[in-house]
Design a protein around this motif. Structure first.
Motif, PDB file in Angstrom:
ATOM      1  N   TYR A  71       0.802  -1.233   0.000  1.00 26.45           N
ATOM      2  CA  TYR A  71       0.000   0.000   0.000  1.00 26.45           C
ATOM      3  C   TYR A  71       0.829   1.274   0.000  1.00 26.45           C
ATOM      4  N   ARG A 163       2.013   1.225  13.928  1.00 26.22           N
ATOM      5  CA  ARG A 163       0.653   0.719  13.700  1.00 26.22           C
ATOM      6  C   ARG A 163       0.688  -0.797  13.526  1.00 26.22           C
ATOM      7  N   GLU A 165      -1.425  -2.304  11.811  1.00 27.97           N
ATOM      8  CA  GLU A 165      -1.904  -2.381  10.409  1.00 27.97           C
ATOM      9  C   GLU A 165      -3.142  -3.245  10.237  1.00 27.97           C
ATOM     10  N   MET A 204      -5.233   1.189   9.020  1.00 26.54           N
ATOM     11  CA  MET A 204      -5.875   1.973   7.968  1.00 26.54           C
ATOM     12  C   MET A 204      -7.333   1.541   7.831  1.00 26.54           C
ATOM     13  N   PRO A 234      -7.870   6.883   6.764  1.00 27.62           N
ATOM     14  CA  PRO A 234      -8.319   6.151   5.582  1.00 27.62           C
ATOM     15  C   PRO A 234      -7.141   5.671   4.738  1.00 27.62           C
ATOM     16  N   ILE A 236      -5.418   5.466   1.353  1.00 26.90           N
ATOM     17  CA  ILE A 236      -5.472   6.303   0.142  1.00 26.90           C
ATOM     18  C   ILE A 236      -4.503   5.691  -0.864  1.00 26.90           C
ATOM     19  N   LEU A 310       3.432   8.634   1.188  1.00 27.60           N
ATOM     20  CA  LEU A 310       2.938   7.281   1.435  1.00 27.60           C
ATOM     21  C   LEU A 310       1.719   7.034   0.549  1.00 27.60           C
ATOM     22  N   TYR A 311       1.005   8.145   0.222  1.00 25.87           N
ATOM     23  CA  TYR A 311      -0.206   8.072  -0.608  1.00 25.87           C
ATOM     24  C   TYR A 311      -0.267   9.346  -1.442  1.00 25.87           C
TER      25      TYR A 311
HETATM   26  N1  5AD Z   1      -2.821   5.292   2.707  1.00 25.59           N
HETATM   27  C1  5AD Z   1      -3.039   5.603   4.006  1.00 25.59           C
HETATM   28  N2  5AD Z   1      -2.168   5.336   4.992  1.00 25.59           N
HETATM   29  C2  5AD Z   1      -1.013   4.750   4.645  1.00 25.59           C
HETATM   30  N3  5AD Z   1       0.024   4.344   5.393  1.00 25.59           N
HETATM   31  C3  5AD Z   1       0.958   3.810   4.572  1.00 25.59           C
HETATM   32  N4  5AD Z   1       0.537   3.852   3.300  1.00 25.59           N
HETATM   33  C4  5AD Z   1      -0.699   4.420   3.314  1.00 25.59           C
HETATM   34  C5  5AD Z   1      -1.666   4.713   2.323  1.00 25.59           C
HETATM   35  N5  5AD Z   1      -1.455   4.415   1.030  1.00 25.59           N
HETATM   36  C6  5AD Z   1       0.016   4.390   6.857  1.00 25.59           C
HETATM   37  C7  5AD Z   1       0.361   3.025   7.461  1.00 25.59           C
HETATM   38  C8  5AD Z   1       1.650   3.305   8.211  1.00 25.59           C
HETATM   39  C9  5AD Z   1       1.553   4.789   8.480  1.00 25.59           C
HETATM   40  C10 5AD Z   1       2.858   5.469   8.731  1.00 25.59           C
HETATM   41  O1  5AD Z   1       0.954   5.303   7.314  1.00 25.59           O
HETATM   42  O2  5AD Z   1      -0.658   2.611   8.362  1.00 25.59           O
HETATM   43  O3  5AD Z   1       1.786   2.587   9.401  1.00 25.59           O
END
Ligand code: 5AD
Ligand code: FES
Length: 352
Positions: A71, A163, A165, A204, A234, A236, A310-311
């Motif tokens: 993700y 997290r 997760e 998430m 959420p 993303i 991350l998103y």
């Molecule tokens: N969308 C939302 N949250 C995300 N994280 C990582 N990728 C995504 C994404 N695509 C969150 C994960 C991680 C935190 C740092 O960011 O839960 O633990």
């Protein structure tokens, strides 16, 4: 009897609800139920923490990562990610800027980057603590050995965010390559708590393959773990990941879960996350009104902010920390809240 009102009443009374009740509530929730839960949850939050919102200054100090979570935009296999590392001086400099803006909690967050050895992390933490002894230092740098966690703690680190997760092992395996496991993730969280950290867990909302059964297990896992902080936001999608075409998590469900968590674990620190602010312009305010009581503005240099993606479409990547503080203070004032200038410990885990 299994009806929504009975379950909501149990939540409001602080009684333990069962897995089946959580699933039933999620399946049968409606706007009235959500409004009622938000009202009760924000009242509980206000009763404990007042109309104060705690701030944590996030320094995203490296986007190198050895992991390949499906993700995440900074996963190892994303060759389009433009990688950066802040120098030790840049990191401590960001912490000082944050201090001057009123932050008393600094979060050092990064990908799992072997360049930052335990020794380097400890040197950075010690320097921040030396310059600002009244700051709580939080690490969010992933899965480590018990030994490393203990060494960070002994060097003065107060808190750790990791997290979980998803609590469900098979769901976990659908979101991560086989080198990562729910078992090790949960081992890390147990180690952190046992060592004495104020620990943060979370998940998430709307991650691919997630079911209401999974969410129920997440809530029960959290109730059992009893962490100092719970981060939920959420999912993303990020365009350069295997989950690029998956739908994003819902605003409404995230808010509903924030309220449920506040009622299930009243004193927990609950951030209105950047991801929540990203899927809706008023997401963070709505999060506070649903029971959240923390925001985590970015202290990273503006030059690297877009790179810690991350998103997609992450907010606040063009604003200086001072601009975000003004913006946030205004947003919170509009809903009757104000920023607290103290460490913002969880009342239950506060060291005396
Ligand atoms: N969308 C939302 N949250 C995300 N994280 C990582 N990728 C995504 C994404 N695509 C969150 C994960 C991680 C935190 C740092 O960011 O839960 O633990
Ligand atoms: Fe960053 Fe509003 S909080 S621009």
């Amino acid at each position: 009897m299994n009806d929504v009102r009975t379950i909501v009443q149990k939540l409001c009374d602080g009684a333990d609800i069962t897995r089946d009740e959580i699933i039933f509530l999620l399946n049968n929730r409606d706007k009235d139920t959500a409004d009622l839960l938000a009202e009760k949850a924000s009242a509980v939050s206000k009763g404990i923490y007042g109309n104060k919102v705690y701030i944590r200054g996030l320094i995203e100090f490296t986007n190198y990562c050895k992991n390949d979570c499906y993700y995440c935009g900074i996963r190892y296999s994303n060759k389009n990610a433009s990688r950066y590392r802040l120098s030790e001086e840049e990191i401590t400099g960001c912490a000082s800027c944050g201090y001057d803006l009123g932050f008393r909690t600094i979060v050092l967050q990064g990908g799992e980057d072997p360049f930052f050895t335990d020794e380097k992390i400890i040197r950075i933490v010690r320097e921040i603590k030396r310059e600002h002894p009244d700051v709580a230092v939080t690490l969010s740098i992933g899965e480590k050995s018990h030994e490393s966690y203990k060494a960070f703690y002994d060097a003065g680190v107060d808190r750790y965010l990791l997290r979980h997760e998803t609590a469900d092992h098979s769901h976990y395996a659908k979101l991560h390559p086989s080198s990562l496991s729910a078992a090790n993730r949960q081992r890390c969280l147990r180690d952190l708590k046992e060592i004495g950290y104020q620990t943060g867990a979370g998940f998430m909302v709307g991650s691919p393959y997630q079911t209401y059964e999974n969410i129920a297990d997440d809530l029960l896992f959290l109730r059992d773990l009893d962490p100092a902080m719970i981060g939920i936001g959420p999912f993303i999608p990020h365009k350069d990941t295997p989950f690029a075409d998956r739908p994003q998590g819902s605003l409404e469900l995230t808010l509903f879960l924030l309220s449920m968590i506040r009622l299930m674990i009243p004193e927990v620190l609950l951030p209105a996350t950047t991801a929540l602010g990203t899927i809706d312009p008023r997401g963070r305010e709505l999060g506070i009104l649903a029971g959240a009581n923390v925001v985590m503005p970015n202290l990273s240099p503006v030059g690297v902010r877009k790179k810690y993606a991350l998103y997609d479409n992450k907010i606040c990547t063009g604003e200086e920390a001072a601009e975000c503080m003004n913006c946030l203070a205004g947003r919170l004032r509009n809903i009757g809240y104000e920023i607290a200038v103290d460490r913002g410990d969880n009342i239950k885990y506060k060291k005396t």
